[in-house]
Design a protein around this motif. Structure first.
Motif, PDB file in Angstrom:
ATOM      1  N   LEU A   1      -4.150   5.146 -12.899  1.00 32.48           N
ATOM      2  CA  LEU A   1      -5.472   5.622 -12.554  1.00 32.48           C
ATOM      3  C   LEU A   1      -6.493   4.493 -12.670  1.00 32.48           C
ATOM      4  O   LEU A   1      -6.571   3.817 -13.692  1.00 32.48           O
ATOM      5  CB  LEU A   1      -5.868   6.780 -13.480  1.00 32.48           C
ATOM      6  CG  LEU A   1      -7.176   7.476 -13.165  1.00 32.48           C
ATOM      7  CD1 LEU A   1      -7.091   8.160 -11.795  1.00 32.48           C
ATOM      8  CD2 LEU A   1      -7.497   8.511 -14.227  1.00 32.48           C
ATOM      9  N   GLY A   2      -7.228   4.241 -11.609  1.00 34.53           N
ATOM     10  CA  GLY A   2      -8.242   3.196 -11.605  1.00 34.53           C
ATOM     11  C   GLY A   2      -7.731   1.822 -11.216  1.00 34.53           C
ATOM     12  O   GLY A   2      -8.503   0.869 -11.159  1.00 34.53           O
ATOM     13  N   ALA A   3      -6.446   1.699 -10.930  1.00 35.85           N
ATOM     14  CA  ALA A   3      -5.880   0.395 -10.559  1.00 35.85           C
ATOM     15  C   ALA A   3      -6.329   0.021  -9.153  1.00 35.85           C
ATOM     16  O   ALA A   3      -6.462   0.867  -8.279  1.00 35.85           O
ATOM     17  CB  ALA A   3      -4.359   0.440 -10.617  1.00 35.85           C
ATOM     18  N   LYS A   4      -6.585  -1.255  -8.958  1.00 34.91           N
ATOM     19  CA  LYS A   4      -6.944  -1.782  -7.641  1.00 34.91           C
ATOM     20  C   LYS A   4      -5.674  -2.248  -6.944  1.00 34.91           C
ATOM     21  O   LYS A   4      -4.831  -2.886  -7.550  1.00 34.91           O
ATOM     22  CB  LYS A   4      -7.893  -2.975  -7.774  1.00 34.91           C
ATOM     23  CG  LYS A   4      -9.142  -2.690  -8.560  1.00 34.91           C
ATOM     24  CD  LYS A   4     -10.011  -1.710  -7.839  1.00 34.91           C
ATOM     25  CE  LYS A   4     -11.280  -1.481  -8.659  1.00 34.91           C
ATOM     26  NZ  LYS A   4     -12.047  -0.368  -8.195  1.00 34.91           N
ATOM     27  N   ASN A   5      -5.554  -1.924  -5.658  1.00 35.04           N
ATOM     28  CA  ASN A   5      -4.393  -2.346  -4.894  1.00 35.04           C
ATOM     29  C   ASN A   5      -4.719  -3.619  -4.143  1.00 35.04           C
ATOM     30  O   ASN A   5      -5.462  -3.614  -3.182  1.00 35.04           O
ATOM     31  CB  ASN A   5      -3.966  -1.249  -3.919  1.00 35.04           C
ATOM     32  CG  ASN A   5      -2.744  -1.626  -3.121  1.00 35.04           C
ATOM     33  OD1 ASN A   5      -2.721  -1.495  -1.919  1.00 35.04           O
ATOM     34  ND2 ASN A   5      -1.715  -2.090  -3.783  1.00 35.04           N
ATOM     35  N   TRP A   6      -4.181  -4.729  -4.618  1.00 35.52           N
ATOM     36  CA  TRP A   6      -4.315  -6.029  -3.970  1.00 35.52           C
ATOM     37  C   TRP A   6      -2.909  -6.511  -3.679  1.00 35.52           C
ATOM     38  O   TRP A   6      -2.269  -7.105  -4.541  1.00 35.52           O
ATOM     39  CB  TRP A   6      -5.024  -7.030  -4.871  1.00 35.52           C
ATOM     40  CG  TRP A   6      -6.432  -6.683  -5.228  1.00 35.52           C
ATOM     41  CD1 TRP A   6      -7.205  -5.695  -4.694  1.00 35.52           C
ATOM     42  CD2 TRP A   6      -7.241  -7.323  -6.208  1.00 35.52           C
ATOM     43  NE1 TRP A   6      -8.434  -5.684  -5.295  1.00 35.52           N
ATOM     44  CE2 TRP A   6      -8.487  -6.671  -6.224  1.00 35.52           C
ATOM     45  CE3 TRP A   6      -7.032  -8.384  -7.074  1.00 35.52           C
ATOM     46  CZ2 TRP A   6      -9.511  -7.052  -7.063  1.00 35.52           C
ATOM     47  CZ3 TRP A   6      -8.064  -8.748  -7.909  1.00 35.52           C
ATOM     48  CH2 TRP A   6      -9.281  -8.098  -7.901  1.00 35.52           C
ATOM     49  N   PRO A   7      -2.406  -6.247  -2.472  1.00 43.53           N
ATOM     50  CA  PRO A   7      -1.037  -6.678  -2.159  1.00 43.53           C
ATOM     51  C   PRO A   7      -0.849  -8.168  -2.449  1.00 43.53           C
ATOM     52  O   PRO A   7      -1.767  -8.968  -2.288  1.00 43.53           O
ATOM     53  CB  PRO A   7      -0.903  -6.378  -0.667  1.00 43.53           C
ATOM     54  CG  PRO A   7      -1.891  -5.282  -0.427  1.00 43.53           C
ATOM     55  CD  PRO A   7      -3.032  -5.554  -1.360  1.00 43.53           C
TER      56      PRO A   7
ATOM     57  N   PRO B   1       0.799  -1.233   0.000  1.00 39.05           N
ATOM     58  CA  PRO B   1       0.000   0.000   0.000  1.00 39.05           C
ATOM     59  C   PRO B   1       0.829   1.280   0.000  1.00 39.05           C
ATOM     60  O   PRO B   1       0.439   2.274  -0.614  1.00 39.05           O
ATOM     61  CB  PRO B   1      -0.839  -0.117   1.272  1.00 39.05           C
ATOM     62  CG  PRO B   1      -0.976  -1.580   1.482  1.00 39.05           C
ATOM     63  CD  PRO B   1       0.344  -2.171   1.024  1.00 39.05           C
ATOM     64  N   GLY B   2       1.975   1.285   0.660  1.00 40.55           N
ATOM     65  CA  GLY B   2       2.823   2.482   0.663  1.00 40.55           C
ATOM     66  C   GLY B   2       3.345   2.814  -0.717  1.00 40.55           C
ATOM     67  O   GLY B   2       3.353   3.981  -1.132  1.00 40.55           O
ATOM     68  N   GLU B   3       3.796   1.806  -1.436  1.00 44.90           N
ATOM     69  CA  GLU B   3       4.276   2.012  -2.802  1.00 44.90           C
ATOM     70  C   GLU B   3       3.121   2.409  -3.722  1.00 44.90           C
ATOM     71  O   GLU B   3       3.276   3.258  -4.592  1.00 44.90           O
ATOM     72  CB  GLU B   3       4.932   0.741  -3.331  1.00 44.90           C
ATOM     73  CG  GLU B   3       6.213   0.378  -2.625  1.00 44.90           C
ATOM     74  CD  GLU B   3       6.741  -0.966  -3.046  1.00 44.90           C
ATOM     75  OE1 GLU B   3       7.970  -1.100  -3.127  1.00 44.90           O
ATOM     76  OE2 GLU B   3       5.933  -1.890  -3.298  1.00 44.90           O
ATOM     77  N   TYR B   4       1.964   1.794  -3.521  1.00 43.16           N
ATOM     78  CA  TYR B   4       0.776   2.122  -4.317  1.00 43.16           C
ATOM     79  C   TYR B   4       0.390   3.587  -4.098  1.00 43.16           C
ATOM     80  O   TYR B   4       0.046   4.293  -5.036  1.00 43.16           O
ATOM     81  CB  TYR B   4      -0.372   1.193  -3.919  1.00 43.16           C
ATOM     82  CG  TYR B   4      -1.683   1.488  -4.595  1.00 43.16           C
ATOM     83  CD1 TYR B   4      -1.930   1.034  -5.882  1.00 43.16           C
ATOM     84  CD2 TYR B   4      -2.693   2.182  -3.944  1.00 43.16           C
ATOM     85  CE1 TYR B   4      -3.146   1.288  -6.512  1.00 43.16           C
ATOM     86  CE2 TYR B   4      -3.899   2.440  -4.554  1.00 43.16           C
ATOM     87  CZ  TYR B   4      -4.122   1.983  -5.832  1.00 43.16           C
ATOM     88  OH  TYR B   4      -5.313   2.244  -6.446  1.00 43.16           O
ATOM     89  N   GLY B   5       0.449   4.032  -2.842  1.00 41.32           N
ATOM     90  CA  GLY B   5       0.104   5.416  -2.528  1.00 41.32           C
ATOM     91  C   GLY B   5       1.060   6.420  -3.139  1.00 41.32           C
ATOM     92  O   GLY B   5       0.682   7.558  -3.420  1.00 41.32           O
TER      93      GLY B   5
END
Length: 90
Positions: free
Chosen positions: A66-72, A57-61
Motif C-alpha cells: 500500500l502506497g508503493a510507487k511503481n517505477w519499472p 505494471p502488470g505484476e504491480y497491478g
C-alpha cells in the motif's frame, strides 16, 4: 572411507544444510543496505519511507505494498530525480 561411502546421503544433507545457513550471510555483503520486514514496517510507518516497486505494471497491478510507487526497472533512471527530491524534503 567406509563411513563416507555408507553415509553419503547424510553427508550431502549436512553440507547442503550448512550452505543454506551461510547463504544469507554471503548475500547480505553484496549490494546496498538490507532491510528486514520489521525494519521496513518501522520506516514506512514512522519515517514516511518511499517504497519503490520496480516490477512491471502488470505484476504491480496484481498486488503491491500500500502506497508503493511503481517505477519499472527499465525506467528507473528517468525517475531518479523524483526520489532525490523526496529525500531532500526530510
Amino acid at each position: 572411507m567406509d563411513f563416507v561411502r555408507n553415509n553419503l546421503l547424510l553427508i550431502v544433507v549436512a553440507v547442503v544444510s550448512g550452505a543454506m545457513l551461510i547463504w544469507p550471510l554471503l548475500r547480505r555483503t553484496t549490494g546496498g543496505p538490507w532491510v528486514d520486514a520489521s525494519m521496513a514496517t518501522q520506516l514506512i510507518n514512522r519515517e514516511d519511507a518511499l517504497v519503490v516497486d520496480v516490477r512491471d505494471p502488470g505484476e504491480y497491478g496484481a498486488g503491491h505494498i500500500l502506497g508503493a510507487k511503481n517505477w519499472p526497472l527499465d525506467h528507473l533512471d528517468e525517475r531518479g530525480g523524483e526520489a532525490a527530491r523526496r529525500k531532500d524534503k526530510r
